[in-house]
Design a protein around this motif. Structure first.
Motif, PDB file in Angstrom:
ATOM      1  N   ASN A   1       7.032 -18.125 -12.718  1.00  0.00           N
ATOM      2  CA  ASN A   1       5.657 -17.421 -12.647  1.00  0.00           C
ATOM      3  C   ASN A   1       5.416 -16.047 -13.193  1.00  0.00           C
ATOM      4  O   ASN A   1       4.602 -15.350 -13.786  1.00  0.00           O
ATOM      5  CB  ASN A   1       4.633 -17.648 -11.297  1.00  0.00           C
ATOM      6  N   GLY A   2       6.846 -15.942 -14.553  1.00  0.00           N
ATOM      7  CA  GLY A   2       6.228 -14.350 -15.082  1.00  0.00           C
ATOM      8  C   GLY A   2       6.340 -13.129 -14.005  1.00  0.00           C
ATOM      9  O   GLY A   2       6.616 -11.917 -14.453  1.00  0.00           O
ATOM     10  N   LEU A   3       6.883 -13.305 -12.414  1.00  0.00           N
ATOM     11  CA  LEU A   3       6.588 -12.252 -12.067  1.00  0.00           C
ATOM     12  C   LEU A   3       8.440 -12.184 -11.721  1.00  0.00           C
ATOM     13  O   LEU A   3       8.861 -12.664 -11.684  1.00  0.00           O
ATOM     14  CB  LEU A   3       5.448 -12.425 -10.783  1.00  0.00           C
ATOM     15  N   PRO A   4       8.720 -10.653 -11.813  1.00  0.00           N
ATOM     16  CA  PRO A   4       9.855  -9.890 -10.843  1.00  0.00           C
ATOM     17  C   PRO A   4      10.099 -10.521  -9.764  1.00  0.00           C
ATOM     18  O   PRO A   4       9.290 -10.841  -9.003  1.00  0.00           O
ATOM     19  CB  PRO A   4       9.633  -8.685 -11.188  1.00  0.00           C
ATOM     20  N   LEU A   5      11.677 -11.080  -9.816  1.00  0.00           N
ATOM     21  CA  LEU A   5      11.935 -11.158  -8.373  1.00  0.00           C
ATOM     22  C   LEU A   5      11.896 -10.047  -7.355  1.00  0.00           C
ATOM     23  O   LEU A   5      12.416  -8.955  -7.509  1.00  0.00           O
ATOM     24  CB  LEU A   5      13.860 -11.938  -8.314  1.00  0.00           C
ATOM     25  N   LEU A   6      12.323 -10.097  -6.057  1.00  0.00           N
ATOM     26  CA  LEU A   6      11.566  -9.604  -5.201  1.00  0.00           C
ATOM     27  C   LEU A   6      13.420  -8.657  -4.680  1.00  0.00           C
ATOM     28  O   LEU A   6      14.671  -9.688  -4.724  1.00  0.00           O
ATOM     29  CB  LEU A   6      11.360  -9.797  -3.927  1.00  0.00           C
ATOM     30  N   ALA A   7      13.968  -7.895  -4.097  1.00  0.00           N
ATOM     31  CA  ALA A   7      14.445  -6.857  -3.853  1.00  0.00           C
ATOM     32  C   ALA A   7      15.608  -8.208  -2.396  1.00  0.00           C
ATOM     33  O   ALA A   7      14.003  -8.687  -1.329  1.00  0.00           O
ATOM     34  CB  ALA A   7      14.793  -6.019  -3.450  1.00  0.00           C
ATOM     35  N   ALA A   8      16.105  -7.546  -1.738  1.00  0.00           N
ATOM     36  CA  ALA A   8      16.548  -8.551  -0.133  1.00  0.00           C
ATOM     37  C   ALA A   8      15.848  -8.030   0.450  1.00  0.00           C
ATOM     38  O   ALA A   8      15.174  -9.560   1.044  1.00  0.00           O
ATOM     39  CB  ALA A   8      18.082  -8.105  -0.622  1.00  0.00           C
ATOM     40  N   GLU A   9      15.130  -6.892   1.272  1.00  0.00           N
ATOM     41  CA  GLU A   9      14.768  -7.087   1.987  1.00  0.00           C
ATOM     42  C   GLU A   9      13.142  -7.560   1.872  1.00  0.00           C
ATOM     43  O   GLU A   9      12.736  -8.130   2.984  1.00  0.00           O
ATOM     44  CB  GLU A   9      14.554  -5.372   2.458  1.00  0.00           C
ATOM     45  N   PRO A  10      12.109  -7.376   0.861  1.00  0.00           N
ATOM     46  CA  PRO A  10      11.167  -7.551   0.778  1.00  0.00           C
ATOM     47  C   PRO A  10      11.398  -9.286   0.769  1.00  0.00           C
ATOM     48  O   PRO A  10      10.357  -9.981   1.315  1.00  0.00           O
ATOM     49  CB  PRO A  10      10.474  -6.845  -0.530  1.00  0.00           C
ATOM     50  N   SER A  11      12.316  -9.686   0.064  1.00  0.00           N
ATOM     51  CA  SER A  11      12.505 -11.220  -0.132  1.00  0.00           C
ATOM     52  C   SER A  11      12.245 -11.393   1.093  1.00  0.00           C
ATOM     53  O   SER A  11      11.808 -12.735   1.368  1.00  0.00           O
ATOM     54  CB  SER A  11      12.813 -11.762  -0.872  1.00  0.00           C
ATOM     55  N   ALA A  12      13.211 -11.036   2.382  1.00  0.00           N
ATOM     56  CA  ALA A  12      12.988 -11.558   3.795  1.00  0.00           C
ATOM     57  C   ALA A  12      12.329 -12.044   4.311  1.00  0.00           C
ATOM     58  O   ALA A  12      11.601 -12.342   4.968  1.00  0.00           O
ATOM     59  CB  ALA A  12      14.233 -10.994   4.131  1.00  0.00           C
ATOM     60  N   ALA A  13      11.080 -10.560   4.261  1.00  0.00           N
ATOM     61  CA  ALA A  13      10.044  -9.728   4.981  1.00  0.00           C
ATOM     62  C   ALA A  13       9.132 -11.791   4.596  1.00  0.00           C
ATOM     63  O   ALA A  13       8.656 -12.499   4.764  1.00  0.00           O
ATOM     64  CB  ALA A  13       8.878  -9.273   4.598  1.00  0.00           C
ATOM     65  N   LEU A  14       8.701 -11.502   3.324  1.00  0.00           N
ATOM     66  CA  LEU A  14       8.067 -12.796   2.535  1.00  0.00           C
ATOM     67  C   LEU A  14       8.414 -14.312   2.600  1.00  0.00           C
ATOM     68  O   LEU A  14       7.670 -15.311   3.215  1.00  0.00           O
ATOM     69  CB  LEU A  14       7.701 -12.147   0.688  1.00  0.00           C
ATOM     70  N   ARG A  15       9.660 -14.198   3.326  1.00  0.00           N
ATOM     71  CA  ARG A  15      10.698 -15.640   3.511  1.00  0.00           C
ATOM     72  C   ARG A  15      10.487 -16.096   5.159  1.00  0.00           C
ATOM     73  O   ARG A  15       9.091 -16.993   4.765  1.00  0.00           O
ATOM     74  CB  ARG A  15      12.043 -15.411   3.386  1.00  0.00           C
ATOM     75  N   ASP A  16      10.201 -14.663   5.692  1.00  0.00           N
ATOM     76  CA  ASP A  16       9.863 -14.738   7.169  1.00  0.00           C
ATOM     77  C   ASP A  16       8.542 -15.235   7.150  1.00  0.00           C
ATOM     78  O   ASP A  16       7.608 -16.414   7.536  1.00  0.00           O
ATOM     79  CB  ASP A  16       9.726 -13.717   7.900  1.00  0.00           C
TER      80      ASP A  16
END
Length: 383
Positions: free
Chosen positions: A164-179
């Protein structure tokens, strides 16, 4: 809207001199625009307060005999509160502009109206004198230019580029959004809400790391399978059979439900009945002659085909045309306080009781677009 006096030569010359001395006010305040969508980041921008702008504008314009006046008025026609910003010169010449503030309904909320008024006063004044009081948001990505190296490493994290053109999140924000996404998935109770959720959150899921995105997808599929199994009739039958077997009872094979075909709508055609209906007085005004009006709501719609002739009532030409212009047939009949369907049924019964020469042997069916059409024939005399 911009307005001015008949001539503006003197005020234009004075304003040009004042603008040569004006400077943009310091952007000492910061505002954040919260995004309503998870896939969009918040946007920050800096702006100058109205007070700091007024200090600069009044000092410079006053030296060239230009006064600033801002007034409000209620525009009843548009339902808006409007702000008028006026620059008046000692020569009598003036220039003004109007700026919408907020709907009149906001008067009930003084805080919101006051915030909108301050916003309008700042924009109206700064625009009229030609200064800038906030960052340019037309190109927000240029406000903070990212490092090319950082952008490259972030965009290709885990060897995957976001779709979608948005940057990939770092590990910690990615885990928070995943949960967060998995918790939302577990709260969904039907397949339709699952589909809506996927449509709204697909972009956010694509910013996760590979492992976190896989976890979200797995959770989604588990909930989808559970819902499909819970709503499956065969699953319910199998579950009931299993329970009966456990308690030692003989299980009988489940009853096979026959699929019932959807009945076809019968549309009867009879020219003699239409002539009989046309000979009756208008249901509304009791005038004659009349048209035989087909009640569209009496049967399901079919492409290019009217309802059965048994659902017709007499209407004079004036009221017939008025009904078609109205558009909403049920509302039109309610307005004239008439229930037409019983009248149509009674006319159909009287039509055939008044025609002893009706021959049922002349019925035949026409198949068309999945609906049955019965054409009724009447004897005309000689056989």
């Amino acid at each position: 809207m911009q307005r001015s006096s008949a001539t503006i030569g003197a005020i234009a010359a004075a304003l040009a001199k004042a603008q040569g001395e004006l400077t943009n006010p310091e952007k000492s305040l910061t505002a954040t625009i919260r995004s309503a969508f998870p896939r969009e980041a918040d946007r920050n921008f800096r702006y100058a307060s109205l007070a700091s702008g007024l200090d600069i504008v009044r000092k410079s314009l006053g030296q060239h005999e230009i006064a600033t006046i801002q007034t409000t008025a209620i525009d009843e026609a548009s339902g808006q509160i409007r702000l008028t910003t006026l620059l008046a010169h000692a020569s009598g010449e003036w220039i003004s502009s109007d700026w919408p503030v907020c709907p009149i309904s906001e008067i009930a909320s003084p805080q919101r109206m006051g915030a909108a008024l301050s916003y309008a006063r700042r924009y109206g004044l700064f625009t009229l004198v030609g200064i800038a009081g906030e960052d340019d948001l037309d190109a927000p990505d240029l406000l903070i230019a990212p490092s090319p190296i950082a952008a490259t490493s972030q965009g290709t994290q885990n060897g995957r580029k976001p779709s979608n053109g948005l940057p990939l999140l770092a590990a910690e924000p990615s885990a928070a959004l995943r949960d967060q996404l998995i918790a939302e998935i577990h709260q969904l109770t039907d397949s339709e809400s699952l589909a809506v959720w996927a449509h709204r959150h697909l972009a956010a899921k694509n910013t996760l790391t590979n492992e976190d995105a896989g976890s979200v997808e797995a959770a989604y599929h588990r909930v989808l399978e559970r819902l499909n199994l819970a709503t499956s009739p065969m699953t319910e039958v199998a579950a009931s059979v299993g329970v009966e077997s456990k308690i030692g009872q003989k299980s009988e094979p489940p009853e096979v439900l026959m699929v019932q075909p959807i009945p076809k709508a019968i549309r009867k055609r009879d020219k003699a009945h239409l002539a009989f209906v046309s000979a009756q007085p208008c249901l509304v005004c009791k005038r004659s002659p009349c048209d035989a009006h087909h009640l569209k709501f009496a049967q399901p719609r079919a492409l290019g085909r009217k309802v059965s002739d048994e659902f017709t009532v007499p209407l004079c030409r004036e009221h017939h045309q008025e009904l078609h212009r109205h558009g909403n047939e049920l509302a039109w009949w309610a307005n004239v306080q008439i229930t037409p369907l019983p009248v149509a049924t009674e006319l159909w019964r009287h039509s055939f009781s008044a025609s002893p020469d009706f021959d049922h042997s002349e019925l035949f069916e026409l198949e068309h677009s999945g609906n049955r059409e019965i054409v009724l024939g009447r004897k005309t005399g000689a056989s």
